[in-house]
Design an enzyme around this catalytic site. Structure first.
Site, PDB file in Angstrom:
ATOM      1  N   SER A  17       0.834  -1.207   0.000  1.00  0.00           N
ATOM      2  CA  SER A  17       0.000   0.000   0.000  1.00  0.00           C
ATOM      3  C   SER A  17       0.865   1.252   0.000  1.00  0.00           C
ATOM      4  O   SER A  17       0.602   2.199  -0.746  1.00  0.00           O
ATOM      5  CB  SER A  17      -0.908   0.006   1.234  1.00  0.00           C
ATOM      6  N   ARG A  40       0.796   7.724   5.983  1.00  0.00           N
ATOM      7  CA  ARG A  40      -0.109   6.897   6.790  1.00  0.00           C
ATOM      8  C   ARG A  40      -1.516   7.500   6.822  1.00  0.00           C
ATOM      9  O   ARG A  40      -2.507   6.770   6.838  1.00  0.00           O
ATOM     10  CB  ARG A  40       0.449   6.676   8.209  1.00  0.00           C
ATOM     11  N   HIS A  43      -3.015   6.418   3.694  1.00  0.00           N
ATOM     12  CA  HIS A  43      -3.287   4.980   3.834  1.00  0.00           C
ATOM     13  C   HIS A  43      -4.585   4.745   4.607  1.00  0.00           C
ATOM     14  O   HIS A  43      -5.359   3.840   4.286  1.00  0.00           O
ATOM     15  CB  HIS A  43      -2.086   4.350   4.561  1.00  0.00           C
TER      16      HIS A  43
END
Lengths: 213, 213
Positions: A17, A40, A43
């Site tokens: 990812s 993040r 994500h």
């Protein structure tokens, strides 16, 4: 029916990812030292707006990492953010996560003073004699109260993660924190949320953990 | 410093937020009966993409409302979604929220069978003898396992809320659920999350509650 899934092992999904995110960011320039936090957040939301809207005060990340390593505790404004934070990783350095929103005394003080429970829960947090990181993913009034407590000399947080989401007073409350004498990570504009608040705390924890390997 | 905040009472903030969302949606056409769910997702994320990416199977909302009124329970794939769901509102109709992700037997079965814990936790949920609504905000493997359990006749959910977020197998797992013989609410594409999963459950609960007034 046959379904075509990408053949990635569970443990490799996060790595894959992040590769996709890095690739799709392309030439976007991120502030050095903030990349893992920004990625993040993308994500966690699949929303590339976080590459643009996350603002970091000078040295905020390093200051926060040091604070966590020295046992800083996290104060959140939702049970959801508390649930999302990696409490085991935080406990390694002596920290805990607090959310006072459902406390009976907070409800009473809010009623007595005609404030939101978020405001009253920030007042309660200011009474803790520990180094504190605030992770605010919901209530603009929490950020406004933090600003007042700092200005009045009642509070000196190690970091404010200012990422409430919404349409009323959210933008203004974040701009306020960006003017306060405090290290901050803020999602400028309307976006954010409890998931983003927890995600930023976890990103900091994983940065420490990875640097120990 | 003087900060300019919009003068809205705490109890009116949600109402004002929905007015802003409705106004900014402008001419966007939402499927009748789904408006409150779509707008609450935008309210939770400040992301207007949810006006486009939320897909509802025919009659899914009414079926879900009836199921909740008849005591359906919610199964989630994260503690964060569980924390975000209004458990008090759900309990009025006899429902509870389950998340099996941290259960010891789930960890053991996942290890034994070489699956994710999300897969193992869906297997555990399939053993519940109650009407069930699944709210999946994180793990594509949970959706894939739900599809298999339905196809093999082991499970007949009242609704699947399929809103995992991410970059690997997320899009495919959602497309799979949209082909299954099950009422669904799916955020097509990469977006979603535990916050969106909880938000959709809460939107359903508030729709029932408002219709009782």
């Amino acid at each position: 029916m046959k379904v075509e899934l990408e053949n990635v092992k569970p443990m490799d999904i996060e790595k894959r990812s992040f590769e996709i995110i890095t690739s799709e960011l392309g030439d976007v320039q991120l502030v050095p030292g903030t990349e893992l936090i920004v990625k993040r957040c993308i994500h966690t939301s699949a929303d590339f707006d976080y590459a643009q809207n996350l603002k970091f005060s000078e040295g905020a990340v390093q200051h926060a990492l040091d604070a966590i390593k020295n046992g800083a505790c996290i104060v959140t404004d939702t049970q959801m953010a508390k649930a999302g934070i990696n409490k085991k990783a935080l406990a390694r350095y002596g920290g805990e996560v607090y959310c006072f929103m459902s406390d009976e005394d907070v409800a009473q003080n809010a009623k007595k003073n005609g404030t939101t429970r978020a405001t009253a829960s920030m007042d309660k947090a200011a009474g803790l004699s520990k180094p504190l990181i605030f992770a605010v993913g919901n209530a603009p009034t929490a950020l406004v109260r933090l600003y007042e407590l700092i200005e009045d000399g009642f509070l000196k947080p190690e970091l404010i993660i200012g990422v409430p989401v919404g349409f009323v007073n959210v933008v203004q409350s974040k701009e306020l924190i960006m003017k306060a004498p405090v290290p901050y990570i803020v999602a400028q504009g309307r976006k954010g949320g409890s998931n983003i608040a927890a995600c930023i705390v976890n990103a900091l924890l994983y940065m420490i953990n990875n640097s120990r390997d």
